[in-house]
Design a protein around this motif. Structure first.
Motif, PDB file in Angstrom:
ATOM      1  N   LEU A  66     -66.382  61.766  75.574  1.00 32.71           N
ATOM      2  CA  LEU A  66     -64.953  61.651  75.281  1.00 32.71           C
ATOM      3  C   LEU A  66     -64.333  60.324  75.735  1.00 32.71           C
ATOM      4  O   LEU A  66     -63.521  59.748  74.988  1.00 32.71           O
ATOM      5  CB  LEU A  66     -64.192  62.848  75.846  1.00 32.71           C
ATOM      6  CG  LEU A  66     -64.479  64.173  75.136  1.00 32.71           C
ATOM      7  CD1 LEU A  66     -63.824  65.339  75.868  1.00 32.71           C
ATOM      8  CD2 LEU A  66     -64.027  64.129  73.688  1.00 32.71           C
ATOM      9  N   GLN A 126     -69.957  66.202  77.088  1.00 34.93           N
ATOM     10  CA  GLN A 126     -68.649  65.851  76.529  1.00 34.93           C
ATOM     11  C   GLN A 126     -67.869  64.944  77.481  1.00 34.93           C
ATOM     12  O   GLN A 126     -67.173  64.034  77.039  1.00 34.93           O
ATOM     13  CB  GLN A 126     -67.836  67.103  76.233  1.00 34.93           C
ATOM     14  CG  GLN A 126     -68.330  67.870  75.030  1.00 34.93           C
ATOM     15  CD  GLN A 126     -67.398  68.996  74.670  1.00 34.93           C
ATOM     16  OE1 GLN A 126     -66.183  68.839  74.668  1.00 34.93           O
ATOM     17  NE2 GLN A 126     -67.963  70.147  74.338  1.00 34.93           N
ATOM     18  N   GLU A 132     -73.417  65.333  68.147  1.00 29.32           N
ATOM     19  CA  GLU A 132     -73.242  66.635  67.489  1.00 29.32           C
ATOM     20  C   GLU A 132     -74.385  66.894  66.518  1.00 29.32           C
ATOM     21  O   GLU A 132     -74.959  67.985  66.497  1.00 29.32           O
ATOM     22  CB  GLU A 132     -71.907  66.669  66.741  1.00 29.32           C
ATOM     23  CG  GLU A 132     -71.680  67.960  65.984  1.00 29.32           C
ATOM     24  CD  GLU A 132     -70.423  67.944  65.139  1.00 29.32           C
ATOM     25  OE1 GLU A 132     -70.259  68.898  64.354  1.00 29.32           O
ATOM     26  OE2 GLU A 132     -69.623  67.002  65.225  1.00 29.32           O
ATOM     27  N   ALA A 142     -63.745  67.179  70.415  1.00 30.54           N
ATOM     28  CA  ALA A 142     -64.093  68.085  71.516  1.00 30.54           C
ATOM     29  C   ALA A 142     -64.208  69.524  71.011  1.00 30.54           C
ATOM     30  O   ALA A 142     -65.127  70.251  71.395  1.00 30.54           O
ATOM     31  CB  ALA A 142     -63.052  67.985  72.633  1.00 30.54           C
ATOM     32  N   ARG A 176     -70.115  70.764  78.331  1.00 31.28           N
ATOM     33  CA  ARG A 176     -68.958  70.005  78.810  1.00 31.28           C
ATOM     34  C   ARG A 176     -69.370  68.765  79.602  1.00 31.28           C
ATOM     35  O   ARG A 176     -68.655  67.766  79.601  1.00 31.28           O
ATOM     36  CB  ARG A 176     -68.068  70.910  79.668  1.00 31.28           C
ATOM     37  CG  ARG A 176     -67.411  72.050  78.911  1.00 31.28           C
ATOM     38  CD  ARG A 176     -66.407  71.570  77.875  1.00 31.28           C
ATOM     39  NE  ARG A 176     -65.313  70.834  78.435  1.00 31.28           N
ATOM     40  CZ  ARG A 176     -64.221  71.351  78.982  1.00 31.28           C
ATOM     41  NH1 ARG A 176     -64.062  72.650  79.003  1.00 31.28           N
ATOM     42  NH2 ARG A 176     -63.294  70.591  79.477  1.00 31.28           N
ATOM     43  N   LEU A 201     -67.463  69.819  69.141  1.00 35.14           N
ATOM     44  CA  LEU A 201     -68.583  69.851  70.075  1.00 35.14           C
ATOM     45  C   LEU A 201     -68.678  71.203  70.760  1.00 35.14           C
ATOM     46  O   LEU A 201     -69.779  71.713  70.989  1.00 35.14           O
ATOM     47  CB  LEU A 201     -68.467  68.714  71.096  1.00 35.14           C
ATOM     48  CG  LEU A 201     -68.588  67.293  70.534  1.00 35.14           C
ATOM     49  CD1 LEU A 201     -68.288  66.258  71.615  1.00 35.14           C
ATOM     50  CD2 LEU A 201     -69.945  67.051  69.900  1.00 35.14           C
ATOM     51  N   ALA A 211     -70.202  60.367  69.298  1.00 38.03           N
ATOM     52  CA  ALA A 211     -70.013  61.816  69.427  1.00 38.03           C
ATOM     53  C   ALA A 211     -70.555  62.540  68.198  1.00 38.03           C
ATOM     54  O   ALA A 211     -71.163  63.604  68.316  1.00 38.03           O
ATOM     55  CB  ALA A 211     -68.534  62.138  69.634  1.00 38.03           C
TER      56      ALA A 211
END
Length: 156
Positions: free
Chosen positions: A114, A110, A132, A97, A107, A100, A128
Motif C-alpha cells: 500500500l 498489504q 494479486e 486493498a 495484511r 487484495l 499490487a
C-alpha cells in the motif's frame, strides 16, 4: 488560511486514511468507508473549491509542459494538484486493498504494497496488481497440492 496550512491539513487527512488502510481492521464496513469514500470526498471537495475559485485566474494550462509549469507556479493551483493526487491515490489504494482482501492477500504483504501506491501511484498499483495475480495463480495452485495440510477448521 494559507496554502501551506491547507497543505498540512490535506496531508493529515490523507495520512489518516492510509493509516486506516494499513493498520485498521477491515471487518467493520463503516471503518472501510473512511479511506474508500469519506476522506477522498473531503479531499475532493477541497480540490473542487480550489479549482473553482482559483483556476480561472491562473496562467498556463495543460497544452504543454511549459504551460503546466506556469499553471503550477501559483501556490493555490499547485496545492489543488497535490490534493488531487492525495484524494485519487487514497481512493485507488482503498479499492486495491479491498481486492487484495477478497483474494486472500495477507495484511502483512498489504502493509508493504500500500505505501507503494501512495508514494508511486501507478507503479504501486501495478506492483499490487502483480501481487494479486501471483496470489490468484500460485495461491490457488498451492491449495490444490495434497501434501499441504489444511488449517484447523478448513475442509480437507
Amino acid at each position: 488560511m494559507t496554502p501551506d496550512d491547507l497543505f498540512a491539513r490535506a496531508g493529515q487527512i490523507a495520512l489518516f486514511g492510509w493509516s486506516l488502510l494499513i493498520l485498521g481492521p477491515r471487518r467493520f464496513t463503516w471503518l472501510n468507508l473512511l479511506p474508500a469514500l469519506v476522506l477522498p470526498a473531503i479531499l475532493s471537495a477541497l480540490y473542487a473549491v480550489l479549482v473553482l475559485t482559483r483556476f480561472a485566474a491562473g496562467q498556463g494550462g495543460f497544452g504543454s509542459l511549459a504551460d503546466v509549469r506556469l499553471l503550477f507556479s501559483d501556490d493555490w493551483l499547485l496545492l489543488a494538484g497535490w490534493i488531487h493526487y492525495l484524494a485519487f491515490d487514497l481512493m485507488i489504494g482503498a479499492r486495491i486493498a479491498a481486492r487484495l482482501d477478497r483474494v486472500g492477500v495477507g495484511r502483512l504483504l498489504q502493509a508493504f504494497l500500500l505505501p507503494f501506491i501512495f508514494l508511486f501511484g501507478p507503479l504501486g498499483a501495478l506492483i499490487a496488481g502483480l501481487a494479486e495475480g501471483m496470489h490468484r495463480t500460485f495461491g490457488a495452485a498451492s491449495a490444490r497440492i495434497p501434501s499441504l495440510k489444511p488449517l484447523a477448521g478448513e475442509p480437507a
